[in-house]
Write a protein that holds these residues in place. Structure first.
Motif, PDB file in Angstrom:
ATOM      1  N   LYS A 109       0.892  -1.333  -0.161  1.00 43.89           N
ATOM      2  CA  LYS A 109       0.039   0.158   0.173  1.00 43.89           C
ATOM      3  C   LYS A 109       1.027   1.062   0.088  1.00 43.89           C
ATOM      4  N   GLU A 154       0.723   3.723  -2.638  1.00 44.47           N
ATOM      5  CA  GLU A 154       0.602   5.340  -2.218  1.00 44.47           C
ATOM      6  C   GLU A 154       1.710   6.485  -2.940  1.00 44.47           C
ATOM      7  N   PHE A 174      -4.313   4.328  -4.317  1.00 45.89           N
ATOM      8  CA  PHE A 174      -4.852   3.854  -3.409  1.00 45.89           C
ATOM      9  C   PHE A 174      -5.335   2.763  -3.464  1.00 45.89           C
ATOM     10  N   PHE A 175      -4.774   1.372  -2.645  1.00 45.54           N
ATOM     11  CA  PHE A 175      -5.096  -0.386  -3.149  1.00 45.54           C
ATOM     12  C   PHE A 175      -6.275   0.355  -1.150  1.00 45.54           C
ATOM     13  N   ALA A 230      -7.536  -2.691   4.305  1.00 45.65           N
ATOM     14  CA  ALA A 230      -7.570  -2.429   5.027  1.00 45.65           C
ATOM     15  C   ALA A 230      -7.632  -3.470   6.260  1.00 45.65           C
ATOM     16  N   GLN A 261      -2.726  -6.097   8.274  1.00 50.22           N
ATOM     17  CA  GLN A 261      -1.100  -5.951   7.071  1.00 50.22           C
ATOM     18  C   GLN A 261      -0.494  -5.313   7.583  1.00 50.22           C
ATOM     19  N   GLN A 312      -5.682   7.934  -4.821  1.00 51.13           N
ATOM     20  CA  GLN A 312      -6.104   8.090  -3.724  1.00 51.13           C
ATOM     21  C   GLN A 312      -6.675   9.276  -3.040  1.00 51.13           C
TER      22      GLN A 312
END
Length: 489
Positions: free
Chosen positions: A131, A135, A140-141, A144, A148, A228
């Motif tokens: 992630k 970023e 954005f992945f 969550a 993580q 993002q």
């Protein structure tokens, strides 16, 4: 836990099997002896088993070689990512007949394409690190999870991981565009497409998502990326009753639309548990309310997210739908609010062994389920404490049960088993699921098997027989297949 491997593997001394693996793969790829133990212990340390060896390939080609070598020696393969699962899906259960295949060396991000809104990443990449890379590329992945910082992408795919952003972005399944998988015979399924629309028949990648390594080893994944979120607003809200959380969620979906990215409910005990684990946490608001919601909206571009959150809370306060609320004024304050949600899990762990459930019910009946299930547990086990929390937006409840800490382990285990039985009976009455996001693994296999309709069992058995007829891949996980090749998983 018991699982039979092939007769050859069971009869051969472990030392000979290790030597056979080293001869086929080289010493660098094979761990044995005392080095194996940390791969054979579950995330909470409740279960420790063993394995013939741990195989640690660096590439898809080496994964293929590992699977072939294990099969040639009559050994079955237990794929493992970050070993953060909660249902023993990556924990071996036949020490003399299984190897752990760890993906921890396969961490490369092969490609990030901002114009295509996609990335290709190897299965051993740690979710938080991936992630961060995304970023850095301005994308954005959204997956969550509490784990993580330790869990790995391949494990997320193999368990179809959920997490806090499911209501907006979906489960892991909705984020996967393509897969690369080593099959039980060592061949490689190359389906690493990044196409959004591809209607050429059955979508084979879906077979492996959520299969917990029972059909093959996921070695790489192509995933969707998003813009993002440049703005994030987080609020903690106090309610008069859990029933109000459902009404509040419906209102939030209407007023905040698809910008709503998280909507979690917690009991008052959450704050006590979190502060037991993190004593420096300061209470964010006065008063003890019967229920709390932690919600988040996020977005980018021309929308003013902070104003939207402020207007939403003003409206629900004016309508007396909520009692109190606090909005984080910075990313740091937002993080501190989320620490209560995350810290309560550590606080429960500090109180000792307990029942951890992961169930789902229809969203409209979530509050009723919590009330009925907690009442049923306390009627059966009046000396236990119920802790119910979870994801309002997808009907996912973690109804955990804490036995008294001064009991012996046998009494604790008996209470945990009884509580699980009671909770599952209420789940059945609500036509819910005994596994919302954690998977089946070995821990829930008997409960899954008990509830499996005949047609579904026949389909799952047929798929397993077609892809893995000799039970090379993760026997003992998810289902029993005693009719395949004379083996019992």
């Amino acid at each position: 836990m018991t699982s039979k491997g092939s007769r050859a593997a069971i009869e051969a001394p472990v030392e000979d099997l290790v030597q056979g693996l080293v001869a086929a793969l080289g010493a660098d790829l094979v761990l044995s002896g005392g080095e194996v133990e940390r791969y054979c212990r579950d995330w909470h340390g409740d279960v420790t088993t063993g394995a013939v060896a741990v195989l640690r390939p660096r590439s898809t080609e080496e994964v293929s070689a590992c699977v072939r070598a294990a099969a040639a020696l009559g050994l079955s393969v237990v794929p493992q990512g970050g070993n953060t699962g909660l249902v023993l899906g990556a924990t071996p259960d036949a020490p003399s007949a299984q190897v752990v295949l760890s993906l921890e060396r396969m961490t490369r991000v092969r490609r990030i394409d901002a114009d295509d809104f996609s990335a290709v990443v190897e299965a051993g990449a740690i979710l938080a690190e991936f992630k961060d890379r995304v970023e850095d590329a301005g994308m954005f992945f959204p997956l969550a999870l509490g784990a993580q910082g330790s869990c790995r992408i391949g494990g997320n795919v193999s368990t179809n991981a959920g997490g806090i952003n499911v209501l907006r972005y979906g489960m892991t399944r909705e984020l996967v565009l393509g897969l690369e998988v080593v099959l039980p015979d060592g061949s490689v399924f190359d389906g690493l497409s990044t196409l959004r629309k591809d209607n050429r028949g059955i979508d084979l990648k879906q077979l492996f998502i959520g299969a917990e390594g029972t059909l093959g080893v996921v070695t790489a994944v192509s995933v969707k990326l998003m813009p993002q979120p440049e703005q994030v607003a987080t609020a903690l809200i106090g309610l008069k009753a859990l029933d109000d959380a459902i009404t509040l969620y419906r209102r939030a979906r209407r007023d905040c639309c698809d910008l709503l990215s998280a909507f979690e409910f917690m009991p008052p005990l959450a704050f006590t548990l979190a502060r037991e684990a993190m004593p420096d946490l300061a209470m964010p608001m006065d008063g003890g309310y019967p229920a709390y919601v932690l919600m988040e909206i996020s977005g980018s571009g021309l929308i003013d997210i902070e104003e939207l959150m402020q207007r939403f809370l003003e409206g629900v306060l004016a309508d007396e739908l909520v009692v109190d609320g606090v909005i984080a004024t910075s990313r740091d304050q937002s993080r501190k609010l989320w620490l209560f949600r995350e810290g309560m899990n550590e606080g429960q762990a500090r109180r000792g062994p307990h029942l951890r459930t992961d169930v789902s019910v229809p969203l409209s009946r979530l509050a009723d389920f919590v009330r009925d299930a907690e009442a049923a547990v306390l009627a059966a086990l009046p000396d236990c404490i119920c802790v119910s929390y979870g994801h309002v937006g997808d009907g996912n409840v973690h109804l955990n049960v804490l036995p008294p800490g001064d009991l012996g382990r046998a009494d604790i285990d008996a209470r945990i088993y009884r509580a699980k039985t009671v909770v599952n009976e209420v789940v059945d009455a609500y036509r819910g699921s005994i596994s919302a996001e954690h998977g089946i693994g070995r821990l829930k296999k008997a409960d899954f098997d008990k509830r499996l309709p005949d047609v579904q069992r026949r389909l799952l058995t047929a798929i397993k027989a077609a892809v893995d007829p000799t039970l090379v891949m993760n026997p003992g996980c998810q289902l029993n297949f005693p009719s395949l090749s004379g083996k019992s998983a």
